[in-house]
Design a protein around this motif. Structure first.
Motif, mmCIF file in Angstrom:
data_model
loop_
_atom_site.group_PDB
_atom_site.id
_atom_site.type_symbol
_atom_site.label_atom_id
_atom_site.label_comp_id
_atom_site.label_asym_id
_atom_site.label_seq_id
_atom_site.Cartn_x
_atom_site.Cartn_y
_atom_site.Cartn_z
ATOM 1 N N LEU A 201 0.898 -1.298 0.056
ATOM 2 C CA LEU A 201 0.136 -0.032 0.123
ATOM 3 C C LEU A 201 0.891 1.264 -0.064
ATOM 4 O O LEU A 201 1.301 1.492 1.037
ATOM 5 C CB LEU A 201 -0.868 0.076 1.138
ATOM 6 N N ALA A 202 0.930 1.883 -0.929
ATOM 7 C CA ALA A 202 1.491 3.015 -1.187
ATOM 8 C C ALA A 202 0.622 4.107 -1.002
ATOM 9 O O ALA A 202 0.152 4.524 -2.217
ATOM 10 C CB ALA A 202 2.274 3.202 -2.545
ATOM 11 N N ILE A 203 0.546 4.936 0.190
ATOM 12 C CA ILE A 203 -0.424 5.627 0.395
ATOM 13 C C ILE A 203 -0.064 6.980 1.257
ATOM 14 O O ILE A 203 1.208 6.826 1.764
ATOM 15 C CB ILE A 203 -1.587 5.097 1.115
ATOM 16 N N GLY A 204 -0.682 8.104 1.299
ATOM 17 C CA GLY A 204 -0.233 9.071 2.063
ATOM 18 C C GLY A 204 -1.185 9.989 2.780
ATOM 19 O O GLY A 204 -2.480 9.457 2.963
ATOM 20 N N THR A 205 -0.796 10.583 4.071
ATOM 21 C CA THR A 205 -1.598 11.371 4.918
ATOM 22 C C THR A 205 -1.476 12.622 4.908
ATOM 23 O O THR A 205 -2.170 13.403 5.486
ATOM 24 C CB THR A 205 -1.678 10.826 6.287
ATOM 25 N N VAL A 206 -0.376 13.142 4.099
ATOM 26 C CA VAL A 206 -0.308 14.631 3.837
ATOM 27 C C VAL A 206 -0.038 14.729 2.419
ATOM 28 O O VAL A 206 0.271 13.812 1.544
ATOM 29 C CB VAL A 206 1.039 15.164 4.350
ATOM 30 N N GLY A 207 -0.300 15.947 1.767
ATOM 31 C CA GLY A 207 -0.369 16.077 0.349
ATOM 32 C C GLY A 207 -1.454 15.461 -0.513
ATOM 33 O O GLY A 207 -2.318 15.096 0.222
ATOM 34 N N GLY A 208 -1.444 15.825 -1.759
ATOM 35 C CA GLY A 208 -2.520 15.643 -2.659
ATOM 36 C C GLY A 208 -3.873 16.147 -2.173
ATOM 37 O O GLY A 208 -4.043 17.260 -1.857
ATOM 38 N N LEU A 209 -4.925 15.237 -2.064
ATOM 39 C CA LEU A 209 -6.314 15.625 -1.596
ATOM 40 C C LEU A 209 -6.398 15.980 0.041
ATOM 41 O O LEU A 209 -7.228 16.626 0.472
ATOM 42 C CB LEU A 209 -7.374 14.750 -2.085
ATOM 43 N N THR A 210 -5.354 15.317 0.709
ATOM 44 C CA THR A 210 -5.595 15.240 2.132
ATOM 45 C C THR A 210 -6.154 16.841 2.573
ATOM 46 O O THR A 210 -7.036 16.777 3.795
ATOM 47 C CB THR A 210 -4.665 14.746 2.766
ATOM 48 N N LYS A 211 -5.381 17.829 2.187
ATOM 49 C CA LYS A 211 -5.740 18.932 2.936
ATOM 50 C C LYS A 211 -6.903 19.743 2.179
ATOM 51 O O LYS A 211 -7.650 20.646 2.555
ATOM 52 C CB LYS A 211 -4.556 19.951 3.078
ATOM 53 N N LEU A 212 -7.206 19.503 0.723
ATOM 54 C CA LEU A 212 -8.087 19.938 0.035
ATOM 55 C C LEU A 212 -9.325 19.716 0.124
ATOM 56 O O LEU A 212 -10.504 20.356 0.126
ATOM 57 C CB LEU A 212 -7.503 20.075 -1.407
ATOM 58 N N HIS A 213 -9.739 18.279 0.298
ATOM 59 C CA HIS A 213 -11.091 17.832 0.183
ATOM 60 C C HIS A 213 -11.657 17.824 1.682
ATOM 61 O O HIS A 213 -11.197 17.306 2.356
ATOM 62 C CB HIS A 213 -10.800 16.344 -0.310
ATOM 63 N N PRO A 214 -12.762 18.574 1.772
ATOM 64 C CA PRO A 214 -13.280 18.672 3.398
ATOM 65 C C PRO A 214 -13.529 17.267 3.697
ATOM 66 O O PRO A 214 -13.563 16.995 4.942
ATOM 67 C CB PRO A 214 -14.508 19.551 3.079
ATOM 68 N N MET A 215 -14.283 16.230 3.037
ATOM 69 C CA MET A 215 -14.590 14.990 3.291
ATOM 70 C C MET A 215 -13.433 14.353 3.776
ATOM 71 O O MET A 215 -13.325 13.404 4.747
ATOM 72 C CB MET A 215 -15.529 14.317 2.566
ATOM 73 N N VAL A 216 -12.622 14.435 2.869
ATOM 74 C CA VAL A 216 -11.114 13.754 3.295
ATOM 75 C C VAL A 216 -10.516 14.205 4.457
ATOM 76 O O VAL A 216 -10.233 13.245 5.432
ATOM 77 C CB VAL A 216 -10.053 13.892 2.070
ATOM 78 N N GLN A 217 -10.548 15.344 4.813
ATOM 79 C CA GLN A 217 -10.256 15.782 6.066
ATOM 80 C C GLN A 217 -10.814 15.061 7.136
ATOM 81 O O GLN A 217 -10.370 14.878 8.049
ATOM 82 C CB GLN A 217 -10.159 17.334 6.249
ATOM 83 N N TRP A 218 -12.312 15.090 7.194
ATOM 84 C CA TRP A 218 -13.097 14.720 8.034
ATOM 85 C C TRP A 218 -12.972 13.458 8.373
ATOM 86 O O TRP A 218 -12.857 12.631 9.306
ATOM 87 C CB TRP A 218 -14.701 14.989 7.494
#
Ligand code: MEV
Length: 444
Positions: A340-357
């Motif tokens: 699993l190559a995933i992240g918790t910073v960058g990409g959509l993480t700060k941009l998409h309100p539901m992702v942040q939620w």
């Protein structure tokens, strides 16, 4: 063609049009009723323009939003911590199955998860027309310079403890004449790292070509290294996570004799998935029901994850199950390994309100913790599916969850829904049976 709408006109400069112009063009060119088509887009456009603009800016030519429900599966215990997992998915029974599996294992010690590696990888793929030994000498002489060339790009990542961890020259001429790679390994900490890695690659490719031209021991054809492409790989077998559950066989079901039979059948089902690709693909699809739902909810790239997972499943030369099960000394063990190559910073993480939620719901995990959560969601889903398959079959649970979709398809009123749901508490759901009950109700 009888219907002129079946063929859309070619268009140039489409991306330069305003959003309204794009909508007008597409609805007029592709729909029988352009007004109705526009109404659908309007309904799926957020009334708050600022919010809508944010989504529009994610991609090119955005015309509206495409909704997926976000559900939550509570009662997950992962490494002794209780968690509710967010899942973005359209398939009726997936969240329910996850929640059931979570509850089932919550009373049996919960899930254990651990990360075995976080290495990312990629290659500069190039053609070298010359002597491989001379290329190796060139590489050894210039390796430090190649790395130096990436220092500006890697500066911030190095400050966070990541960066390039290895750079090697690989001779691939057995596969293709003249084919070599610069193989590069990375640690990208809490980011998935795609942009970072690809920026490193473009720099490496550029510097490789420049250094080759300046390398005088090379002949003219050797100096003309031809970089074919430079890109990260989504095959990440060393970015690996494991999730596991176990409990005494006798505790699996309320009845001890049934427990033994269930455990044996379960192990047999997983063994079949390890040996038989037809079953393995579906078995792993069940795992991906859980994996993808959390990958999407957490704003990660589910295409990258899927590509890497399936490559890993076929790593032995045959496509196999990602999970394994066994009974040892009266204890049932069930576990899963996947990259699993995933992240918790960058990409959509700060941009998409539901992702942040969703991140906040999961306790703002770092990448390693999120890898564990996703693997657990996959294992839970796999457990729920195989448990159903070796006992009742999946249709019972699936159709129960699908019932509301069928009712919505027939535009059932709230009172009709209530009556039909009540009826199917005691009867088996099938499309045909639901239609029959609904028709009977409506004819009264
Ligand atoms: C359906 O989405 C997934 C299953 O087919 C998985 C499996 O067969 O293991 C139920």
């Amino acid at each position: 063609m009888s219907n002129q709408k079946e063929q859309h006109a070619l268009v140039s400069g489409f991306s330069k049009k305003t959003k309204a112009e794009k909508i007008a063009w597409i609805t007029e060119n592709a729909f029988q009723d352009s007004e109705q088509a526009q109404e659908v887009l309007a309904k799926y456009t957020h009334p708050d323009a600022k919010r809508q603009n944010l989504h529009d800016d994610f991609i090119e030519n955005a015309v509206a939003n495409f909704y997926l429900p976000i559900g939550v599966a509570p009662n997950f215990i992962i490494n002794d911590k209780t968690l509710t997992i967010p899942m973005a998915i359209e398939e009726s029974s997936v969240v329910a199955a996850a929640a059931n599996a979570a509850k089932f294992w919550a009373t049996k010690g919960g899930f254990k998860a651990r990360v075995l590696g976080t290495e990312k990888v990629g290659q500069v793929h190039f053609i070298f027309d010359g002597d491989p030994n001379r290329l190796q000498t060139f590489f050894d002489t210039n390796k430090a310079k190649l790395l130096e060339a990436t220092e500006l790009i890697t500066k911030n990542m190095r400050a966070r403890g990541g960066g390039i961890t290895s750079l090697t020259l690989v001779n691939k001429t057995a596969l293709l004449e003249g084919y070599f790679q610069l193989d590069v390994r990375f640690e990208t900490k809490d980011s998935m790292g795609a942009n970072f890695i690809n920026s490193c690659f473009e720099q490496l490719a550029h510097t490789l070509r420049e250094l080759a031209v300046q390398h005088n021991p090379f002949s003219a054809s050797e100096k003309a290294i031809e970089v074919v492409m430079s890109i990260l790989s989504n095959h990440v077998p060393n970015c690996l996570v494991e999730a596991a559950v176990s409990c005494p066989v006798a505790q699996l079901l309320p009845n001890e004799a049934e427990s033994q039979l269930f455990a044996e059948k379960f192990v047999q089902a997983v063994r079949i998935a390890a040996l038989e690709p037809y079953r393995a693909v579906t078995h792993n699809k069940g795992i991906m029901n859980g994996v993808d739902a959390v990958v999407i909810a957490s704003g990660n790239d589910f295409r990258a994850v899927a590509a890497g997972v399936h490559a890993f499943a076929a790593d032995s030369g045959q496509y196999r199950s990602l999970s394994k099960a066994e009974i040892k000394d009266g204890v049932f063990h069930f576990s899963l390994r996947l990259p699993l190559a995933i992240g918790t910073v960058g990409g959509l993480t700060k941009l998409h309100p539901m992702v942040q939620w969703c991140h906040e719901l999961m306790g703002t995990p770092n990448a390693v913790e999120l890898m564990q959560i996703i693997a657990v969601a996959g294992l839970a889903q796999n457990f729920a599916a195989v448990k159903s398959l070796v006992t009742t079959g999946i249709q019972q649970g699936h159709m129960k969850m699908h019932l509301l979709n069928i009712l919505n398809q027939f535009e059932a009123t709230p009172s009709e829904k209530e009556a039909v749901v009540e009826h199917f508490k005691k009867h088996t759901v099938s499309h045909h049976a639901v239609v029959e009950v609904l028709e009977k109700l409506r004819s009264k």
